[in-house]
Design an enzyme around this catalytic site. Sequence first.
Site, PDB file in Angstrom:
ATOM      1  N   MET A 188       0.850  -1.196   0.000  1.00  0.00           N
ATOM      2  CA  MET A 188       0.000   0.000   0.000  1.00  0.00           C
ATOM      3  C   MET A 188       0.886   1.247   0.000  1.00  0.00           C
ATOM      4  SD  MET A 188      -3.427  -0.994   2.045  1.00  0.00           S
ATOM      5  CE  MET A 188      -2.865  -0.669   3.695  1.00  0.00           C
ATOM      6  N   HIS A 231       9.019   1.060   3.402  1.00  0.00           N
ATOM      7  CA  HIS A 231      10.091   1.110   4.398  1.00  0.00           C
ATOM      8  C   HIS A 231      10.987  -0.113   4.187  1.00  0.00           C
ATOM      9  CE1 HIS A 231       7.687  -1.932   6.322  1.00  0.00           C
ATOM     10  NE2 HIS A 231       6.673  -1.107   6.469  1.00  0.00           N
ATOM     11  N   GLY A 243      11.148  -2.875   5.545  1.00  0.00           N
ATOM     12  CA  GLY A 243      10.436  -4.165   5.505  1.00  0.00           C
ATOM     13  C   GLY A 243      10.034  -4.477   4.072  1.00  0.00           C
ATOM     14  N   HIS A 244       9.359  -3.508   3.428  1.00  0.00           N
ATOM     15  CA  HIS A 244       8.987  -3.703   2.017  1.00  0.00           C
ATOM     16  C   HIS A 244      10.230  -3.946   1.158  1.00  0.00           C
ATOM     17  CE1 HIS A 244       5.606  -0.905   3.318  1.00  0.00           C
ATOM     18  NE2 HIS A 244       4.947  -1.960   2.877  1.00  0.00           N
ATOM     19  N   ASP A 280       2.398  -9.409   9.096  1.00  0.00           N
ATOM     20  CA  ASP A 280       0.954  -9.585   8.959  1.00  0.00           C
ATOM     21  C   ASP A 280       0.674 -11.079   8.876  1.00  0.00           C
ATOM     22  OD1 ASP A 280       0.214  -6.762   8.786  1.00  0.00           O
ATOM     23  OD2 ASP A 280       1.346  -6.798   6.934  1.00  0.00           O
ATOM     24  N   SER A 324       6.625  -0.789  10.207  1.00  0.00           N
ATOM     25  CA  SER A 324       5.255  -0.682   9.704  1.00  0.00           C
ATOM     26  C   SER A 324       5.081   0.715   9.132  1.00  0.00           C
ATOM     27  CB  SER A 324       4.261  -0.885  10.858  1.00  0.00           C
ATOM     28  OG  SER A 324       2.997  -0.356  10.515  1.00  0.00           O
TER      29      SER A 324
HETATM   30  O1  PAF Z   1      -0.113  -5.877   3.579  1.00  0.00           O
HETATM   31  C1  PAF Z   1      -0.525  -4.942   2.871  1.00  0.00           C
HETATM   32  O2  PAF Z   1       0.120  -3.911   2.696  1.00  0.00           O
HETATM   33  C2  PAF Z   1      -1.885  -5.063   2.202  1.00  0.00           C
HETATM   34  O3  PAF Z   1      -2.786  -5.710   3.023  1.00  0.00           O
HETATM   35  C3  PAF Z   1      -1.833  -5.718   0.815  1.00  0.00           C
HETATM   36  C4  PAF Z   1      -1.359  -7.167   0.903  1.00  0.00           C
HETATM   37  C5  PAF Z   1      -0.903  -4.934  -0.088  1.00  0.00           C
HETATM   38  C6  PAF Z   1      -3.216  -5.734   0.177  1.00  0.00           C
HETATM   39  O4  PAF Z   1      -3.726  -4.442   0.006  1.00  0.00           O
END
Ligand code: PAF
Length: 280
Positions: A27, A31, A33-34, A150, A185
């Site tokens: 979304m 950061h 993590g991504h 998550d 996060s």
């Molecule tokens: O984890 C997230 O950022 C969201 O839930 C996702 C998997 C991109 C779905 O919108």
Amino acid sequence: MKIIDNIKELKEEIKKLSGSVGLVPTMGALHNGHLSLIKKSVEENDKTIVSIFVNPIQFCAGEDLDKYPRTLEKDAQLCENAGVDIIFAPKVSEMYGQDKNNLTLICPPYDAVDKLCGKSRQGHFDGVCSVVAKLFNLTKANRAYFGQKDAQQLFIIQKMVKDLDFDIEIIPCPIVREEDNLALSSRNQYLDEQDRLDALSISKALFEAKKLVKMGVLDTKKIIDNSLEIMKNLDVEYIEFVDMNTFEFTETVDKNTLALVAARVQNSKTRLIDNMVLWD
Ligand code: PAF
């Protein structure tokens, strides 16, 4: 790197791709993590697509949809540096047409959603599964990368993929923590200085739980008492223990036990989640 905001162009680009494709659904407000997910995808695939879409249908009434950080320019720079090939960043109307309340949804079973985050976030996982399924269809990715922070989301997506025979491999990626152990996060941006300090109780409670298990304390009730004492500066929504393979609750810790926490910090009321496998 291409930044694409519409489905038609994305489909055309996908047709041109050869080799394996990795998808990192996000979304935005990226950061480290991504970036760890993106790095893994770039290493493991010929092409990497990052989707950036603040998905309205996974937010409940009263949640932070409007204030959720949107930082596309900065995100694009990070993706470019990380070797991403395509960013897919559509508008809501591009994804869902004019009536996002009249969509065909994927609804995971009651057992999987009537607990933990699903309990306070009614419909959240329907929204997550529906957008993720759409992204799988659009990108035709071979692999998709999700963070273990998550954990319930990851479990539910893995179940969806299995139940509906999606032809995609789900790659779980470990939680990334700050030096002081706060789990990364996008919502950490909401924390002021005091909240940021308060939030550390969450990871502290989990690391202490791990220590207790190492000392032979396997009764989750005893661990919960200790954790709640550590997190008494927070509004704890839940601290629960599940078998990570089934997400069934458990009262005795074993090698499959995952401890999960959701709690709100006092000032900004930001809701944070974290989890940890308790067995070493
Ligand atoms: O984890 C997230 O950022 C969201 O839930 C996702 C998997 C991109 C779905 O919108």
